[in-house]
Scaffold this active site. Sequence first.
Site, PDB file in Angstrom:
ATOM      1  N   HIS A 177      58.140  43.813  69.470  1.00  0.00           N
ATOM      2  CA  HIS A 177      58.519  45.209  69.903  1.00  0.00           C
ATOM      3  C   HIS A 177      57.062  45.903  70.517  1.00  0.00           C
ATOM      4  O   HIS A 177      56.275  45.543  70.234  1.00  0.00           O
ATOM      5  CB  HIS A 177      59.191  46.038  68.832  1.00  0.00           C
ATOM      6  CG  HIS A 177      60.811  45.198  68.612  1.00  0.00           C
ATOM      7  ND1 HIS A 177      61.250  45.715  67.503  1.00  0.00           N
ATOM      8  CD2 HIS A 177      61.139  44.310  69.279  1.00  0.00           C
ATOM      9  CE1 HIS A 177      62.559  45.091  67.608  1.00  0.00           C
ATOM     10  NE2 HIS A 177      62.485  44.328  68.609  1.00  0.00           N
ATOM     11  N   ASP A 191      62.521  51.025  64.818  1.00  0.00           N
ATOM     12  CA  ASP A 191      62.367  49.766  64.021  1.00  0.00           C
ATOM     13  C   ASP A 191      62.712  50.281  62.358  1.00  0.00           C
ATOM     14  O   ASP A 191      62.725  49.328  61.732  1.00  0.00           O
ATOM     15  CB  ASP A 191      61.262  49.025  64.147  1.00  0.00           C
ATOM     16  CG  ASP A 191      61.658  48.224  65.530  1.00  0.00           C
ATOM     17  OD1 ASP A 191      60.517  47.626  65.829  1.00  0.00           O
ATOM     18  OD2 ASP A 191      62.754  48.079  66.027  1.00  0.00           O
ATOM     19  N   SER A 217      66.043  41.915  72.250  1.00  0.00           N
ATOM     20  CA  SER A 217      65.392  43.144  71.785  1.00  0.00           C
ATOM     21  C   SER A 217      64.601  43.438  72.832  1.00  0.00           C
ATOM     22  O   SER A 217      64.207  44.930  72.857  1.00  0.00           O
ATOM     23  CB  SER A 217      65.087  43.420  70.698  1.00  0.00           C
ATOM     24  OG  SER A 217      64.201  42.587  70.120  1.00  0.00           O
TER      25      SER A 217
END
Lengths: 163, 136
Positions: free
Chosen positions: A80, A106, A40
Amino acid sequence: QLYYQVLNFGMIVSSALMIWKGLMVATGSESPIVVVLSGSMEPAFHRGDLLFLTNRIEDPIRVGEIVVFRIEGREIPIVHRVLKIHEKQNGEIKFLTKGDNNAVDDRGLYKQGQHWLEKKDVVGRARGFVPYIGIVTILMNDYPKFKYAVLFLLGLFVLVHRE
Amino acid sequence: RKNVEDFTGPRERSDLGFITFDITADILKEKCIFDWNVKQLFLYLSAEYSTKNNALNQVVLWDKIILRGDNPRLFLKDMKSKYFFFDDGNGLKGNRNVTLTLSWNVVPNAGILPLVTGSGHVSVPFPDTYETTKSY
């Protein structure tokens, strides 16, 4: 002679532990080194990359930073980037994250009803990284036979290594 | 760089801001930022402002990944923000001091991950009234 070897092994293990604990204290993070588990954050990070984290309280969370966080009730840490922050006068902060390679933020990953992350969810901030090396941990996780093989080889190495 | 702003809302009782912007950037201008150890740049445009509810707010409006080898010059005109510019409350209305800054994260092949903030920034004042209808 066996006694010496056992002692030697013990020293290696305790030195490794000391270094790990020392890293934890120096970086302020309970997990100063993590392995990237998903794609990701591509093309920056790939599965198997190793990240070095710090988690100093004095470091404010700002957008653009890469954070490693845990969602309440889940074990797996997520790596992230911070997309939005709203910080109050007293330092209380709530923030939103998104993976570079994901189309959406998210919120869908957070707990049911949870819209923001808070300082307590953060494991650390990514400060540096080394590619590929972590693939060994992933392999050991996915293929337990491989893990046993590695442990066996390590044990063999220690036994065979005589001064 | 010029910015045109108008906003509509509030939705769910929060202000939603709309900004359009131009970005002109020449990344290789000063010295080569893409040295042997730079894999990519993660560029992002963020808005920073203060409100009654929150002393500090930062919202990323737009981002782009520039890989080593990509065209280092950006000529972006009339860009709309990639992400919704929601405030945590109604702090955009009449806010005169919303600052837009361009920053980037340097991702090396291996090593440290620095975050750099560009030296220029633009202040964007939001109007005192809401737009009632707007096609966006």
